[in-house]
Design a protein around this motif. Structure first.
Motif, PDB file in Angstrom:
ATOM      1  N   PRO A  86       0.696  -1.502  -0.101  1.00  0.00           N
ATOM      2  CA  PRO A  86      -0.047  -0.314   0.146  1.00  0.00           C
ATOM      3  C   PRO A  86       0.852   1.330   0.178  1.00  0.00           C
ATOM      4  N   MET A  87       0.241   2.220  -0.669  1.00  0.00           N
ATOM      5  CA  MET A  87       0.601   3.593  -0.587  1.00  0.00           C
ATOM      6  C   MET A  87       0.245   4.685   0.345  1.00  0.00           C
ATOM      7  N   ILE A  88      -0.367   4.339   1.239  1.00  0.00           N
ATOM      8  CA  ILE A  88      -1.587   4.992   2.040  1.00  0.00           C
ATOM      9  C   ILE A  88      -1.813   3.891   2.919  1.00  0.00           C
ATOM     10  N   ALA A  89      -1.067   3.648   4.549  1.00  0.00           N
ATOM     11  CA  ALA A  89      -1.934   2.944   5.566  1.00  0.00           C
ATOM     12  C   ALA A  89      -1.369   2.804   6.494  1.00  0.00           C
ATOM     13  N   ALA A  90      -1.992   2.348   7.573  1.00  0.00           N
ATOM     14  CA  ALA A  90      -1.111   3.270   8.808  1.00  0.00           C
ATOM     15  C   ALA A  90      -0.077   1.595   9.114  1.00  0.00           C
ATOM     16  N   GLU A  91       0.777   2.416   9.826  1.00  0.00           N
ATOM     17  CA  GLU A  91       1.948   1.047   9.845  1.00  0.00           C
ATOM     18  C   GLU A  91       1.985  -0.131   9.744  1.00  0.00           C
ATOM     19  N   ARG A  92       0.556  -0.747  10.871  1.00  0.00           N
ATOM     20  CA  ARG A  92       1.270  -1.924  10.624  1.00  0.00           C
ATOM     21  C   ARG A  92       0.190  -2.887   9.274  1.00  0.00           C
ATOM     22  N   GLN A  93      -0.056  -2.306   8.189  1.00  0.00           N
ATOM     23  CA  GLN A  93      -0.127  -2.384   7.132  1.00  0.00           C
ATOM     24  C   GLN A  93       0.597  -2.071   6.001  1.00  0.00           C
ATOM     25  N   MET A  94       0.843  -1.568   7.195  1.00  0.00           N
ATOM     26  CA  MET A  94       1.971  -1.261   5.414  1.00  0.00           C
ATOM     27  C   MET A  94       3.370  -1.888   5.710  1.00  0.00           C
ATOM     28  N   LEU A  95       3.824  -2.224   7.080  1.00  0.00           N
ATOM     29  CA  LEU A  95       4.683  -3.007   7.491  1.00  0.00           C
ATOM     30  C   LEU A  95       4.520  -4.671   6.720  1.00  0.00           C
ATOM     31  N   GLN A  96       3.410  -5.204   7.616  1.00  0.00           N
ATOM     32  CA  GLN A  96       2.724  -6.035   6.542  1.00  0.00           C
ATOM     33  C   GLN A  96       2.856  -6.175   4.600  1.00  0.00           C
ATOM     34  N   GLY A  97       2.033  -5.332   4.610  1.00  0.00           N
ATOM     35  CA  GLY A  97       2.167  -5.320   2.881  1.00  0.00           C
ATOM     36  C   GLY A  97       3.627  -5.409   2.617  1.00  0.00           C
ATOM     37  N   TRP A  98       4.480  -4.626   3.022  1.00  0.00           N
ATOM     38  CA  TRP A  98       5.927  -4.094   2.257  1.00  0.00           C
ATOM     39  C   TRP A  98       6.204  -6.233   2.517  1.00  0.00           C
ATOM     40  N   LEU A  99       6.260  -6.347   3.722  1.00  0.00           N
ATOM     41  CA  LEU A  99       6.240  -8.030   3.988  1.00  0.00           C
ATOM     42  C   LEU A  99       6.173  -8.653   3.233  1.00  0.00           C
ATOM     43  N   ASP A 100       4.630  -9.249   3.073  1.00  0.00           N
ATOM     44  CA  ASP A 100       4.179 -10.150   1.481  1.00  0.00           C
ATOM     45  C   ASP A 100       4.627  -9.575   0.427  1.00  0.00           C
ATOM     46  N   PHE A 101       4.295  -8.418  -0.412  1.00  0.00           N
ATOM     47  CA  PHE A 101       5.335  -7.804  -1.245  1.00  0.00           C
ATOM     48  C   PHE A 101       6.473  -8.597  -1.743  1.00  0.00           C
ATOM     49  N   HIS A 102       7.943  -8.525  -0.720  1.00  0.00           N
ATOM     50  CA  HIS A 102       8.865  -9.106  -0.811  1.00  0.00           C
ATOM     51  C   HIS A 102       8.727 -10.645  -0.437  1.00  0.00           C
ATOM     52  N   ARG A 103       7.546 -11.195   0.261  1.00  0.00           N
ATOM     53  CA  ARG A 103       7.192 -12.868   0.351  1.00  0.00           C
ATOM     54  C   ARG A 103       7.265 -13.367  -1.313  1.00  0.00           C
TER      55      ARG A 103
END
Length: 174
Positions: free
Chosen positions: A15-32
């Motif tokens: 996500p480009m805009i999200a709460a901190e937890r969702q942003m961290l999870q989103g980037w982790l999932d992207f890299h997975r």
């Protein structure tokens, strides 16, 4: 006999805009997903190929390694689950990279399952949750640090995966 091929998948952008937890999870999932995309379409033999000599890294080994890293940081450390490592041991701490005789289909399924278990293990823990890692009892960490470390770990290894894949069949891209 049917040859197992690493499946293709559709990667979801972070996500480009999200709460901190969702942003961290989103980037982790992207890299997975990026790691799995680097493996998509390859058979077990090519996934085991150590294509950047003299390095012993392989795509299969990276998937096994990240299975261990997911388990180690999220389940063993942050959630304090009493589970053994999947591939490594005190006698063979780098067992995750040893793919000789390993079954790619089984290991890729274990990786996907470990991601599910890791996410579930920390789902209810706040980012400020603190703990010590069993291998580093002298230091305290918080869950926020783990997310950032995992994103960094994947980013580094996805760079390795880029080089490995390009040497295997010329495939490049994100």
């Amino acid at each position: 006999m049917v040859t197992w091929i690493a499946p293709d998948l559709t990667r979801t952008d972070a996500p480009m805009i999200a709460a901190e937890r969702q942003m961290l999870q989103g980037w982790l999932d992207f890299h997975r997903d990026t790691l799995l995309l680097k493996c998509a379409g390859l058979d077990a033999e090519r996934l085991r190929k150590r294509s950047v000599e003299p390095s012993t890294l392989s795509l299969h080994g990276l998937v096994r390694h990240m299975t261990e890293v997911e388990r180690g940081w999220f389940r063993l450390a942050a959630a304090a689950e009493d589970v053994p490592y999947v591939y490594g041991s005190e006698d063979d701490p780098d067992g995750d990279f040893d793919t000789e005789g390993a079954d790619a289909a089984t290991d890729f399924a274990a990786y996907r399952r470990e991601i599910e278990l890791a996410d579930a293990a920390v789902a209810d823990l706040p980012l400020d949750h603190t703990f010590v890692h069993p291998k580093r009892p002298d230091l305290q960490f918080n869950l926020r640090w783990v997310y950032l470390h995992m994103i960094e770990e994947y980013a580094r290894h996805n760079g390795h995966a880029d080089l490995l894949r390009e040497r295997i069949d010329g495939a490049t891209g994100d």
